[in-house]
Design a protein around this motif. Structure first.
Motif, PDB file in Angstrom:
ATOM      1  N   MET A 249      24.505  20.317  56.235  1.00 40.61           N
ATOM      2  CA  MET A 249      24.440  20.636  54.817  1.00 40.61           C
ATOM      3  C   MET A 249      24.050  19.419  53.976  1.00 40.61           C
ATOM      4  SD  MET A 249      24.908  23.805  54.662  1.00 40.61           S
ATOM      5  CE  MET A 249      24.872  23.930  52.882  1.00 40.61           C
ATOM      6  N   THR A 250      24.237  18.227  54.520  1.00 42.27           N
ATOM      7  CA  THR A 250      23.792  17.020  53.807  1.00 42.27           C
ATOM      8  C   THR A 250      22.271  17.013  53.683  1.00 42.27           C
ATOM      9  OG1 THR A 250      25.718  15.807  54.598  1.00 42.27           O
ATOM     10  CG2 THR A 250      23.859  14.492  53.825  1.00 42.27           C
ATOM     11  N   SER A 251      21.564  17.429  54.743  1.00 40.65           N
ATOM     12  CA  SER A 251      20.094  17.515  54.681  1.00 40.65           C
ATOM     13  C   SER A 251      19.666  18.537  53.641  1.00 40.65           C
ATOM     14  CB  SER A 251      19.534  17.921  56.051  1.00 40.65           C
ATOM     15  OG  SER A 251      19.794  16.926  57.005  1.00 40.65           O
ATOM     16  N   TYR A 252      20.410  19.640  53.540  1.00 39.76           N
ATOM     17  CA  TYR A 252      20.110  20.663  52.534  1.00 39.76           C
ATOM     18  C   TYR A 252      20.254  20.080  51.123  1.00 39.76           C
ATOM     19  CZ  TYR A 252      20.664  24.820  49.640  1.00 39.76           C
ATOM     20  OH  TYR A 252      20.529  25.765  48.658  1.00 39.76           O
ATOM     21  N   ALA A 253      21.364  19.360  50.886  1.00 43.57           N
ATOM     22  CA  ALA A 253      21.614  18.786  49.562  1.00 43.57           C
ATOM     23  C   ALA A 253      20.575  17.716  49.219  1.00 43.57           C
ATOM     24  CB  ALA A 253      23.024  18.203  49.499  1.00 43.57           C
ATOM     25  N   GLU A 254      20.139  16.952  50.230  1.00 38.78           N
ATOM     26  CA  GLU A 254      19.096  15.942  49.999  1.00 38.78           C
ATOM     27  C   GLU A 254      17.784  16.617  49.596  1.00 38.78           C
ATOM     28  OE1 GLU A 254      19.486  12.818  49.876  1.00 38.78           O
ATOM     29  OE2 GLU A 254      21.339  12.370  50.946  1.00 38.78           O
ATOM     30  N   ALA A 255      17.487  17.768  50.203  1.00 38.75           N
ATOM     31  CA  ALA A 255      16.276  18.505  49.835  1.00 38.75           C
ATOM     32  C   ALA A 255      16.373  19.020  48.399  1.00 38.75           C
ATOM     33  CB  ALA A 255      16.059  19.665  50.808  1.00 38.75           C
ATOM     34  N   LEU A 256      17.571  19.479  48.004  1.00 41.22           N
ATOM     35  CA  LEU A 256      17.788  19.905  46.615  1.00 41.22           C
ATOM     36  C   LEU A 256      17.492  18.758  45.650  1.00 41.22           C
ATOM     37  CD1 LEU A 256      21.119  21.949  46.208  1.00 41.22           C
ATOM     38  CD2 LEU A 256      18.794  22.722  45.785  1.00 41.22           C
TER      39      LEU A 256
END
Length: 455
Positions: A249-256
């Motif tokens: 989910m950290t990768s998801y938040a970085e994409a956001l």
């Protein structure tokens, strides 16, 4: 479908179009280049007759003057079918395993439909993961959201595959499936997940969505929505109990954050967009049970805490939305304890609802409380002994320190291949408690001691 030749500007993955009519936010877009190649994107912003489009693929080679834009009139959809089980897809739901295209029985909007709070059924049924530190102490309940907070370099990938291969709802007639969603992982990690699932046979009951680190950020944001849409179909249409594992989910938040920055939005904490809480909640709240439906969606989001910091916005906001957390420990991992689950700061807020008579066993709650208490005292005794020396602590504290050592090595440190039933986990807990003086077992009923403790 409307087609325009009014591309004003293309900058990186963003494209600006004007002189448009009836275009909507989140609408799917096709961009046709001069040589006929089709690329996809979606509408990020609409203002009057101008729209900002985010491309799913690279914009390399696209010329504003010679390219055409088609607005498809609908948002991103996923074709769903029972044939999805056993298959591997990319972040946009396209087959990635050289298998045939899915002939969908229906097409679903990946943004899903909000569950009416009144229609939700309360999570209260035990899910067995085969991992003692979770089943015995921080129990996972059907319909719950229970994240795993990891740190860089810790084996959360191995823990994720272990849970995916071992998890089940107890009962003979329960249909169980796993939706495994990977975001921003390397090719080697993706291959590890696929090979592990095939080796254990878990692939037969699983659907995998894999977004690689070199895939576009906009695809990374779509990936968990694809996975959850698939889970909702399996759960509420096919009456299956679905476990959704989402990493990282950290990768998801970085994409956001990356897309928010490209749109020149005002940043919030540490540069993340101010709406990140709402965005994460829109994913996590798609877990649950619905009254009158047999199926359920249980979520285990996995995230690596930047700088090992629990107060970082990603774990902080995740903790607000979900019902607890499983925390991995770097210290335990250095000492060879696997999976390195730190049970004391870990918490499952719904554990009391999923244990007890007709769920796990009558002694589960008392045993869990006694193990927590004894382990906490044992850790304190070990710290005291390291400061003052072993001879400076009492005989009882020495016993508790030994208990803590055995508890970590035998109960928590079961390895990544051992699958323990809940009976085995509970019996092991009693076996460890037999080390302690009877007078110290203050949190368990005498009748349970007589029935379950083997001297």
């Amino acid at each position: 479908m409307k087609e325009y030749k009014t591309i004003k500007e293309i900058v990186g993955p963003l494209m600006l179009c004007d002189h448009l009519e009836g275009v909507k936010y989140d609408e799917l877009v096709e961009i046709v280049s001069k040589n006929g190649e089709i690329r996809r994107g979606k509408v990020l912003e609409v203002e009057n007759d101008t729209a900002l489009v985010q491309l799913f693929e690279s914009s390399h080679g696209l010329q504003p003057s010679s390219s055409k834009v088609r607005f498809l009139g609908h948002s991103l959809n996923l074709k769903v079918s029972p044939d999805m089980l056993g298959r591997v897809f990319d972040g946009l739901g396209r087959p990635k395993d050289d298998g045939a295209e899915i002939i969908g029985t229906k097409s679903l909007d990946v943004n899903g439909q909000p569950i009416n709070p009144f229609a939700r059924a309360y999570p209260n049924e035990f899910i067995q993961t085969g991992i003692s530190a979770i089943d015995g102490l921080n129990t996972l309940v059907r319909g719950q959201k229970l994240p795993i907070f990891s740190m860089s370099g810790l084996p959360h990938s191995m823990l994720a595959t272990q849970i995916a291969s071992q998890a089940k709802v107890l009962g003979n007639d329960e249909k169980f499936a796993v939706v495994f969603c990977c975001m921003g992982i390397t090719y080697e990690e993706a291959q590890y997940f696929v090979d592990s699932f095939r080796k254990t046979g878990a692939i037969e009951r699983s659907v995998m969505f894999i977004n690689l680190a070199n895939d576009p950020a906009i695809e990374r944001i779509a990936t968990p929505k694809m996975a959850l849409t698939c889970a909702e179909y399996l759960s509420f249409d096919l009456d299956m109990n679905v476990l959704v594992i989402m990493t990282d989910m950290t990768s998801y938040a970085e994409a956001l954050r990356e897309i928010s920055s490209a749109k020149k939005e005002v940043p919030g904490r540490r540069g993340y967009p101010g709406y990140m809480y709402t965005d994460l909640a829109s994913l996590y709240e798609r877990a649950g049970r619905i009254k009158g439906k047999k199926g359920s969606i249980t979520q285990i989001p996995i995230l690596t805490m930047p700088e090992d910091d629990k107060t970082h916005p990603i774990p902080d906001l995740t903790g607000y939305i979900t019902e607890g957390q499983i925390i991995l420990s770097r210290e335990l991992y250095k000492r060879g304890v696997t999976p390195p689950i730190d049970v004391l700061p870990s918490l499952s807020r719904l554990k009391d609802k999923g244990i007890g008579v007709n769920k796990t066993r009558e002694d589960h709650s008392d045993l869990m409380n006694q193990l927590f208490s004894a382990y906490a005292r044992g850790k304190d005794a070990k710290e005291l002994a390291s400061i003052l020396g072993e001879n400076a602590i009492s005989e009882d504290d020495k016993i508790f320190a030994q208990f803590a050592e055995r508890f970590e090595n035998q109960y928590v440190g079961q390895g990544f291949t051992t699958n323990r039933s809940i009976e085995e986990t509970l019996n092991l807990g009693w076996q460890l408690l037999s080390m302690l003086p009877r007078s110290e077992l203050k949190r368990v009923k005498e009748q349970y001691i007589e029935k379950y403790m083997k001297e």
